[in-house]
Design an enzyme around this catalytic site. Structure first.
Site, PDB file in Angstrom:
ATOM      1  N   GLU A 167      16.989 -19.044  20.480  1.00  0.00           N
ATOM      2  CA  GLU A 167      17.453 -17.776  19.903  1.00  0.00           C
ATOM      3  C   GLU A 167      17.996 -16.902  21.008  1.00  0.00           C
ATOM      4  O   GLU A 167      17.472 -16.937  22.140  1.00  0.00           O
ATOM      5  CB  GLU A 167      16.271 -17.018  19.307  1.00  0.00           C
ATOM      6  CG  GLU A 167      15.682 -17.627  18.082  1.00  0.00           C
ATOM      7  CD  GLU A 167      14.551 -16.747  17.595  1.00  0.00           C
ATOM      8  OE1 GLU A 167      14.851 -15.716  16.978  1.00  0.00           O
ATOM      9  OE2 GLU A 167      13.393 -17.082  17.840  1.00  0.00           O
ATOM     10  N   HIS A 190       8.237 -25.348  12.912  1.00  0.00           N
ATOM     11  CA  HIS A 190       9.629 -25.818  12.842  1.00  0.00           C
ATOM     12  C   HIS A 190       9.890 -27.041  13.723  1.00  0.00           C
ATOM     13  O   HIS A 190      10.522 -28.004  13.287  1.00  0.00           O
ATOM     14  CB  HIS A 190      10.592 -24.724  13.310  1.00  0.00           C
ATOM     15  CG  HIS A 190      10.429 -23.420  12.600  1.00  0.00           C
ATOM     16  ND1 HIS A 190      10.182 -23.335  11.245  1.00  0.00           N
ATOM     17  CD2 HIS A 190      10.484 -22.142  13.050  1.00  0.00           C
ATOM     18  CE1 HIS A 190      10.098 -22.056  10.918  1.00  0.00           C
ATOM     19  NE2 HIS A 190      10.278 -21.322  11.980  1.00  0.00           N
ATOM     20  N   ARG A 209       0.830  -1.215   0.000  1.00  0.00           N
ATOM     21  CA  ARG A 209       0.000   0.000   0.000  1.00  0.00           C
ATOM     22  C   ARG A 209       0.858   1.256   0.000  1.00  0.00           C
ATOM     23  O   ARG A 209       0.460   2.288  -0.512  1.00  0.00           O
ATOM     24  CB  ARG A 209      -0.870   0.041   1.267  1.00  0.00           C
ATOM     25  CG  ARG A 209      -1.890  -1.045   1.376  1.00  0.00           C
ATOM     26  CD  ARG A 209      -2.544  -0.991   2.739  1.00  0.00           C
ATOM     27  NE  ARG A 209      -1.555  -1.007   3.818  1.00  0.00           N
ATOM     28  CZ  ARG A 209      -1.830  -0.966   5.111  1.00  0.00           C
ATOM     29  NH1 ARG A 209      -3.085  -0.892   5.494  1.00  0.00           N
ATOM     30  NH2 ARG A 209      -0.880  -0.995   6.019  1.00  0.00           N
TER      31      ARG A 209
HETATM   32  N1  LIG Z   1      10.164 -10.931   9.123  1.00  0.00           N
HETATM   33  C1  LIG Z   1      10.556 -12.170   9.280  1.00  0.00           C
HETATM   34  O1  LIG Z   1      11.732 -12.442   9.563  1.00  0.00           O
HETATM   35  C2  LIG Z   1       9.585 -13.310   9.104  1.00  0.00           C
HETATM   36  C3  LIG Z   1      10.018 -14.625   9.336  1.00  0.00           C
HETATM   37  C4  LIG Z   1       9.125 -15.676   9.139  1.00  0.00           C
HETATM   38  C5  LIG Z   1       7.831 -15.401   8.737  1.00  0.00           C
HETATM   39  N2  LIG Z   1       7.429 -14.114   8.537  1.00  0.00           N
HETATM   40  C6  LIG Z   1       6.057 -13.884   8.096  1.00  0.00           C
HETATM   41  O2  LIG Z   1       6.098 -13.240   6.830  1.00  0.00           O
HETATM   42  C7  LIG Z   1       5.047 -12.288   6.710  1.00  0.00           C
HETATM   43  C8  LIG Z   1       5.657 -10.924   6.399  1.00  0.00           C
HETATM   44  O3  LIG Z   1       6.542 -10.580   7.433  1.00  0.00           O
HETATM   45  P1  LIG Z   1       7.089  -9.080   7.642  1.00  0.00           P
HETATM   46  O4  LIG Z   1       7.927  -9.127   8.858  1.00  0.00           O
HETATM   47  O5  LIG Z   1       7.638  -8.556   6.390  1.00  0.00           O
HETATM   48  O6  LIG Z   1       5.726  -8.329   7.976  1.00  0.00           O
HETATM   49  P2  LIG Z   1       5.468  -6.779   8.180  1.00  0.00           P
HETATM   50  O7  LIG Z   1       6.719  -6.004   7.951  1.00  0.00           O
HETATM   51  O8  LIG Z   1       4.756  -6.610   9.476  1.00  0.00           O
HETATM   52  O9  LIG Z   1       4.369  -6.498   7.064  1.00  0.00           O
HETATM   53  C9  LIG Z   1       4.632  -6.546   5.678  1.00  0.00           C
HETATM   54  C10 LIG Z   1       3.837  -5.464   4.992  1.00  0.00           C
HETATM   55  O10 LIG Z   1       2.450  -5.734   5.139  1.00  0.00           O
HETATM   56  C11 LIG Z   1       1.734  -4.503   5.207  1.00  0.00           C
HETATM   57  N3  LIG Z   1       0.968  -4.474   6.457  1.00  0.00           N
HETATM   58  C12 LIG Z   1       1.434  -4.609   7.712  1.00  0.00           C
HETATM   59  N4  LIG Z   1       0.429  -4.497   8.610  1.00  0.00           N
HETATM   60  C13 LIG Z   1      -0.692  -4.301   7.898  1.00  0.00           C
HETATM   61  C14 LIG Z   1      -2.050  -4.122   8.253  1.00  0.00           C
HETATM   62  N5  LIG Z   1      -2.459  -4.130   9.515  1.00  0.00           N
HETATM   63  N6  LIG Z   1      -2.946  -3.966   7.254  1.00  0.00           N
HETATM   64  C15 LIG Z   1      -2.555  -3.979   5.983  1.00  0.00           C
HETATM   65  N7  LIG Z   1      -1.263  -4.124   5.600  1.00  0.00           N
HETATM   66  C16 LIG Z   1      -0.351  -4.283   6.537  1.00  0.00           C
HETATM   67  C17 LIG Z   1       2.743  -3.387   5.243  1.00  0.00           C
HETATM   68  O11 LIG Z   1       2.876  -2.857   3.936  1.00  0.00           O
HETATM   69  P3  LIG Z   1       2.025  -1.599   3.412  1.00  0.00           P
HETATM   70  O12 LIG Z   1       1.488  -0.868   4.585  1.00  0.00           O
HETATM   71  O13 LIG Z   1       3.023  -0.814   2.626  1.00  0.00           O
HETATM   72  O14 LIG Z   1       0.986  -2.219   2.572  1.00  0.00           O
HETATM   73  C18 LIG Z   1       4.032  -4.078   5.607  1.00  0.00           C
HETATM   74  O15 LIG Z   1       5.164  -3.447   5.089  1.00  0.00           O
HETATM   75  C19 LIG Z   1       4.290 -12.321   8.043  1.00  0.00           C
HETATM   76  O16 LIG Z   1       3.187 -13.161   7.929  1.00  0.00           O
HETATM   77  C20 LIG Z   1       5.301 -12.930   9.011  1.00  0.00           C
HETATM   78  O17 LIG Z   1       4.665 -13.631  10.052  1.00  0.00           O
HETATM   79  C21 LIG Z   1       8.278 -13.074   8.705  1.00  0.00           C
END
Ligand SMILES: NC(=O)c1ccc[n+]([C@@H]2O[C@H](COP(=O)([O-])OP(=O)(O)OC[C@H]3O[C@@H](n4cnc5c(N)ncnc54)[C@H](OP(=O)(O)O)[C@@H]3O)[C@@H](O)[C@H]2O)c1
Length: 497
Positions: free
Chosen positions: A227, A251, A53
């Site tokens: 961790e 995991h 977004r």
């Molecule tokens: N980060 C990790 O290391 C990791 C590891 C394993 C799994 N995961 C999984 O991978 C997925 C992405 O992880 P992430 O850490 O990149 O997530 P994030 O940074 O929290 O969210 C990714 C993007 O989603 C959008 N977003 C976040 N909250 C939102 C909301 N309430 N409503 C609508 N859009 C929203 C935002 O983009 P915009 O606002 O620009 O649209 C944000 O940049 C998650 O399901 C997480 O559980 C992450």
């Protein structure tokens, strides 16, 4: 000419990352795609489209990714050329029109870059958006596999896959409306770690271990994934998830299955998956009254990690100061089949522990009778086979030898194999391997629908009891950050004698 780690080059394709403004994209997906590019592992005709977004131009997106890349690696040579393949599109996640526009853009890219209509949609979004996104991709015609041999469409779904059994099933039903099971890649990056894959090779390509790999010779198994990091910037997610949803349902269950499964008749997706599912079906259910016989919960307090003072969980940004979310769990699990009946598997995982460590230790039984009874001052230490996954990718076997000299005394020694010893070729990081497998359409290292359902069925009573028991406060044992968890965890083993 393709590098040696690729038997077959991947098809030309576009990877579309939804949620591309987030942490996963900048810290893992783009750096590992770039690393694959540097190793020559990407198809020549390959494009990346980031969607989210946040208002941003493609130039701004590329700049933000370049800045993040510098925090991850010093090896940035080739970025300029690689980044010309990256594009950014604003996307409203719940607007059908937005997906129709995306479909049009992908068609243009296909025409310009001859990517043949092959697409991977990577959901790097908060979980509550997975269902809507899959539905709107489907309704925009982006999930269809075109006939005629060209143009495939795959969807990659990150963990967590549901927050309980019902929500995982509901998500599955929604995604299956638009994508066949063979198009769905539920990622568990643990499975793509080299040493985790090596577990099957070690067990089934050597004749000497498998005859001992059962209840007759093994006393217990420890599976640990710890961790030293705390909750970092993910408090919003972690407060609702806790250690059992975050680590155990996925995991830890995979590590358990790989350790305990029977040999599949072929090293192919379905036979490997079938054997894992048999393990999940044989898990001895833990009733809600029996949970605390088998589970210890903890939450980290302040302490020192790697010589630095760190805050306790309740003082972390975004965490409720009264939070009862467990950041540590230790759990005793039994597998009721002929091979494993009554052998305890101890699964342990936690945050802010003394170090980052993942390993599986097989503790063999004591010798039945010691002929050294009258001579030795101490008993004989049991053999332990340790499969190290992180940080030390090694296999060690502890056994007894005589101490040199005239006195009869034993000493434990360790036979040690370092996984990378004698290997000079390319090593793929976990996301690199997972992304490459997805491009190849190889689902062996991804979760399948049935495994997800069975593991949720097993873990759900544990989570329910941990979250709803009347003595929740007392059950949550505090531990100091930088320690090895609450002292009570050791009791799980002593209860077994
Ligand atoms: N980060 C990790 O290391 C990791 C590891 C394993 C799994 N995961 C999984 O991978 C997925 C992405 O992880 P992430 O850490 O990149 O997530 P994030 O940074 O929290 O969210 C990714 C993007 O989603 C959008 N977003 C976040 N909250 C939102 C909301 N309430 N409503 C609508 N859009 C929203 C935002 O983009 P915009 O606002 O620009 O649209 C944000 O940049 C998650 O399901 C997480 O559980 C992450």
């Amino acid at each position: 000419m393709f590098p040696r780690f690729l038997d077959v080059p991947p098809d030309p394709c576009i990877i579309i990352i939804l949620g591309a403004s987030g942490d996963l994209t900048s810290r893992k997906l783009i750096p590992e795609l770039f690393s694959l590019h540097r190793k020559g592992g990407l198809p020549e005709r390959f494009q990346i489209v980031g969607c989210a977004r946040s208002p941003m131009t493609t130039e701004q997106f590329r700049t933000a990714l370049a800045d993040s890349l510098h925090n991850v690696t010093d090896e940035t040579q080739g970025w300029e050329q690689f980044s010309t393949r990256i594009h950014y599109r604003e996307l409203i996640y719940d607007s059908g029109e937005s997906y129709t526009e995306l479909a049009g853009f992908l068609q243009e890219l296909d025409a310009d870059h001859r990517t043949e209509g092959n697409r991977i949609f990577y959901l790097a979004l908060p979980m509550f958006l997975y269902g809507t996104t899959a539905q709107l991709l489907g309704e925009a015609g982006l999930s269809s596999q075109k006939s005629g041999g060209t143009g495939w469409s795959r969807i990659v779904v990150e963990k967590p896959y549901g927050s309980d059994r019902a929500s995982a099933a509901e998500l599955d039903t929604t995604i299956h409306r638009y994508f066949d099971e063979k198009q769905i890649f539920r990622i568990d990056h643990y499975l793509a770690k080299e040493t985790v894959q090596n577990l099957l090779m070690f067990r089934f390509a050597n004749a000497i271990f498998e005859p001992l790999w059962n209840r007759n010779y093994i006393d217990h198994v420890d599976i640990i994934a710890c961790e030293s990091l705390g909750v970092e910037k993910r408090a919003g997610y972690y407060e609702k998830s806790g250690v059992f949803r975050d680590m155990f349902q996925n995991h830890m269950m995979q590590l358990l299955a790989l350790t305990a499964m029977e040999p599949p008749n072929r090293f192919e997706t379905d036979p490997v998956h079938d054997e894992k599912v048999k393990v999940f079906r044989s898990l001895r259910p833990i009733s809600e009254d029996g949970v605390f016989e088998n589970v210890v919960l903890g939450q980290y307090g302040p302490g020192m990690v790697n010589g630095k003072k760190v805050r306790g969980y309740r003082d972390e940004d975004g965490v409720d100061p009264q939070s009862l979310t467990p950041t540590y769990g230790s759990m005793r699990v039994f597998i009721d089949n002929w091979r494993w009946k009554d052998v305890p598997f101890y699964l342990t995982s936690g945050k802010r522990l003394a170090s980052k460590l993942t390993r599986i230790s097989i503790r063999f039984k004591d010798v039945p009778v010691s002929m050294f009874g009258g001579v030795l001052e101490e008993g004989i230490t049991a053999n332990v086979l340790t499969l190290g996954i992180h940080p030390e990718e090694r296999i060690t076997l502890k056994f007894q030898t005589k101490n040199p000299g005239s006195k009869v005394c034993l000493r434990s020694v360790t036979m040690d194999f370092n996984y990378l010893q004698g290997y000079a070729g390319t090593v793929l990081a976990a996301y690199e391997k997972a992304l490459l497998d997805c491009m190849h359409g190889d689902r062996m290292l991804f979760w399948h629908s049935e495994g997800i359902d069975l593991t949720w069925e097993f873990i759900e009573p544990v989570i329910n009891q941990c979250e709803m028991c009347s003595d929740r406060v007392e059950r949550l044992k505090p531990y100091e950050a930088g320690s090895w968890g609450p002292a009570e965890a050791a009791e799980l083993k002593s209860r077994m004698g």
